[in-house]
Scaffold this motif. Structure first.
Motif, PDB file in Angstrom:
ATOM      1  N   MET A   1      78.192  31.886  36.345  1.00 17.12           N
ATOM      2  CA  MET A   1      76.037  31.419  36.728  1.00 17.12           C
ATOM      3  C   MET A   1      75.559  31.420  34.778  1.00 17.12           C
ATOM      4  O   MET A   1      75.713  32.414  34.218  1.00 17.12           O
ATOM      5  CB  MET A   1      75.370  32.099  37.372  1.00 17.12           C
ATOM      6  N   THR A   2      75.636  29.903  35.081  1.00 21.68           N
ATOM      7  CA  THR A   2      74.809  30.182  33.087  1.00 21.68           C
ATOM      8  C   THR A   2      73.125  30.205  33.409  1.00 21.68           C
ATOM      9  O   THR A   2      72.755  30.137  34.744  1.00 21.68           O
ATOM     10  CB  THR A   2      74.537  28.619  32.897  1.00 21.68           C
ATOM     11  N   LEU A   3      72.609  31.040  32.427  1.00 18.76           N
ATOM     12  CA  LEU A   3      71.216  31.440  32.562  1.00 18.76           C
ATOM     13  C   LEU A   3      70.345  30.457  32.213  1.00 18.76           C
ATOM     14  O   LEU A   3      70.812  30.101  31.335  1.00 18.76           O
ATOM     15  CB  LEU A   3      71.152  33.483  31.373  1.00 18.76           C
ATOM     16  N   SER A   4      69.143  30.698  32.919  1.00 21.86           N
ATOM     17  CA  SER A   4      68.328  29.598  32.389  1.00 21.86           C
ATOM     18  C   SER A   4      67.610  29.859  30.492  1.00 21.86           C
ATOM     19  O   SER A   4      67.531  30.961  30.628  1.00 21.86           O
ATOM     20  CB  SER A   4      67.286  29.618  32.705  1.00 21.86           C
ATOM     21  N   LEU A   5      66.587  29.255  29.488  1.00 19.34           N
ATOM     22  CA  LEU A   5      66.749  29.501  28.048  1.00 19.34           C
ATOM     23  C   LEU A   5      65.564  30.767  28.891  1.00 19.34           C
ATOM     24  O   LEU A   5      65.776  31.747  28.011  1.00 19.34           O
ATOM     25  CB  LEU A   5      65.580  28.339  27.706  1.00 19.34           C
ATOM     26  N   SER A   6      64.574  30.632  30.164  1.00 20.60           N
ATOM     27  CA  SER A   6      63.754  31.538  30.022  1.00 20.60           C
ATOM     28  C   SER A   6      64.614  33.214  30.467  1.00 20.60           C
ATOM     29  O   SER A   6      64.199  33.551  29.730  1.00 20.60           O
ATOM     30  CB  SER A   6      62.644  31.273  30.698  1.00 20.60           C
ATOM     31  N   GLN A   7      64.919  32.654  31.136  1.00 26.04           N
ATOM     32  CA  GLN A   7      65.994  34.199  31.540  1.00 26.04           C
ATOM     33  C   GLN A   7      66.347  35.130  30.285  1.00 26.04           C
ATOM     34  O   GLN A   7      66.535  36.225  30.302  1.00 26.04           O
ATOM     35  CB  GLN A   7      66.858  33.749  32.821  1.00 26.04           C
ATOM     36  N   ARG A   8      67.155  34.139  29.417  1.00 26.92           N
ATOM     37  CA  ARG A   8      68.009  34.547  28.500  1.00 26.92           C
ATOM     38  C   ARG A   8      67.117  35.067  27.145  1.00 26.92           C
ATOM     39  O   ARG A   8      67.387  36.166  26.666  1.00 26.92           O
ATOM     40  CB  ARG A   8      68.782  33.335  27.505  1.00 26.92           C
ATOM     41  N   VAL A   9      65.497  34.200  27.236  1.00 19.22           N
ATOM     42  CA  VAL A   9      64.826  35.139  26.288  1.00 19.22           C
ATOM     43  C   VAL A   9      64.660  36.786  26.759  1.00 19.22           C
ATOM     44  O   VAL A   9      64.548  37.299  26.138  1.00 19.22           O
ATOM     45  CB  VAL A   9      63.341  34.271  26.320  1.00 19.22           C
ATOM     46  N   ILE A  10      63.715  36.485  27.991  1.00 18.82           N
ATOM     47  CA  ILE A  10      63.655  38.045  28.713  1.00 18.82           C
ATOM     48  C   ILE A  10      64.238  38.679  28.930  1.00 18.82           C
ATOM     49  O   ILE A  10      64.338  39.527  28.030  1.00 18.82           O
ATOM     50  CB  ILE A  10      63.179  37.543  30.804  1.00 18.82           C
TER      51      ILE A  10
END
Length: 367
Positions: A1-10
């Motif tokens: 599953m591809t993570l959202s940008l905000s989740q990657r940053v978190i």
């Protein structure tokens, strides 16, 4: 599953937070950020002698570059518990919002911006907190000076704030020395602690105006040898702040005068010194400066309120030189500088969107 940008940053912010980085001891975090820059495929990745980490997003032209920075250091000592705790909409962790999240957002620009109109330099700098005295940011500005288009400073938990004014700060270490002695045999001889305590009372009675907003705080006191010893040495650390540089100068002069007037005798000498240990210069750009107006517009485009503000951040130094600079945030949170620090996870999506918009639009519209 591809993570959202905000989740990657978190996720990245949490990884950064797990690497201790007290001011003057950011080396391990600098190495990690350097690897992140390299893994993102950025150009000219390097570290300077202080530990600032630089990388460049290559632009289409040789126009003056935009410089975006975030400080790596924290206020917490190496022994601090860095355990993270999560709830439905918050993550708790010492130094997570200030400023691991800011550094993660800085790195994320390399993931989301390609082929801008001009070079964008990303800098993860050191020595912003405490007695770091903005040493890292000074080196950044010395490198780019007025050849940069503008400076954008990132703080993790200041979403909605646009800092275009730098709050002046001057800090002292005041030391009192006496001959000391035995608490019974030498009773009556000067005590460094008693003298310092009298000085604190005098400091507390100095006239500190409400407007322009000004503050005075004794944050640290130390000294003495034992309960039955007349203290031979004691010191305190004093923090002065003001919105107005002239008021800060006036208050600093009053402090130095008080120290110079401490009782002096030849038979029982009392020696007092006031050493400047911190100085953050004040400065500002107008509220109608194009960079300020752009920062406001980028927040409003995301449906976020924008507040013009004054603060003590890395932006102080370039602002003091009259360079176009703003400090903005990417999220909200609380408990800064405490082990109960936390970030809200939901606002980050909007915060990252306004940041990208600010950086991209600054490259095309400023200058």
């Amino acid at each position: 599953m591809t993570l959202s940008l905000s989740q990657r940053v978190i996720d990245l912010a949490c990884s950064i937070q797990q690497i201790p980085a007290p001011t003057f001891a950011e080396a391990q975090r600098s190495l990690y950020v350097e690897r992140c820059f390299s893994d993102a495929g950025l150009a000219d990745v390097s570290r300077d002698s202080l530990g600032n980490v630089y990388a460049r997003i290559t632009g289409k032209s040789s126009a003056p570059p935009l410089v975006v920075t975030a400080h790596q250091d924290t206020v917490f000592p190496l022994t601090t518990d860095l355990t993270l705790h999560r709830t439905a909409d918050k993550i708790f962790g010492a130094g997570l919002g200030d400023n691991s999240l800011g550094v993660a957002a800085l790195i994320s620009l390399a993931w989301t911006i390609n082929n801008p109109l001009r070079d964008i330099w990303l800098v993860a700098n050191v020595c912003e907190e405490g007695l770091g005295n903005l040493t890292g940011m000074k080196a950044v500005v010395d490198r780019f000076a007025d050849k940069a288009l503008a400076y954008i400073v990132l703080e993790g938990m200041a979403l909605g704030q646009v800092y275009h004014r730098g709050l002046g700060v001057q800090r002292y270490r005041i030391t009192v020395q006496t001959n000391g002695g035995h608490s019974w045999i030498d009773y009556g001889k000067p005590s460094a602690i008693h003298t310092l305590a009298e000085l604190v009372v005098q400091l507390n009675h100095l006239p500190v105006p409400v407007q322009p907003r000004t503050s005075l705080n004794v944050g640290v006191i130390q000294g003495g040898t034992s309960v039955n010893t007349i203290a031979a040495e004691a010191s305190l650390e004093l923090d002065l702040r003001s919105e107005d540089s002239a008021e800060l100068t006036r208050l600093s002069s009053l402090v130095e005068t008080l120290v110079s007037q401490l009782p002096q005798t030849t038979s029982q000498p009392v020696r007092a010194t006031a050493e400047v240990i911190g100085l953050r210069p004040a400065g500002q750009i107008p509220a109608d400066h194009p960079l300020v107006k752009l920062a406001i517009a980028c927040l409003q485009e995301q449906g976020l309120p924008a507040f013009l503000n004054i603060g003590s951040t890395d932006a102080n130094y370039p602002l003091s030189l009259g360079l176009p600079t703003v400090c903005v945030g990417v999220c909200t949170g609380g408990g800064a500088h405490t082990t109960g620090e936390f970030i809200h996870t939901t606002p980050l999506k909007l915060g990252l969107a306004q940041l990208k918009r600010l950086v991209v639009t600054a490259c095309s519209q400023l200058g």
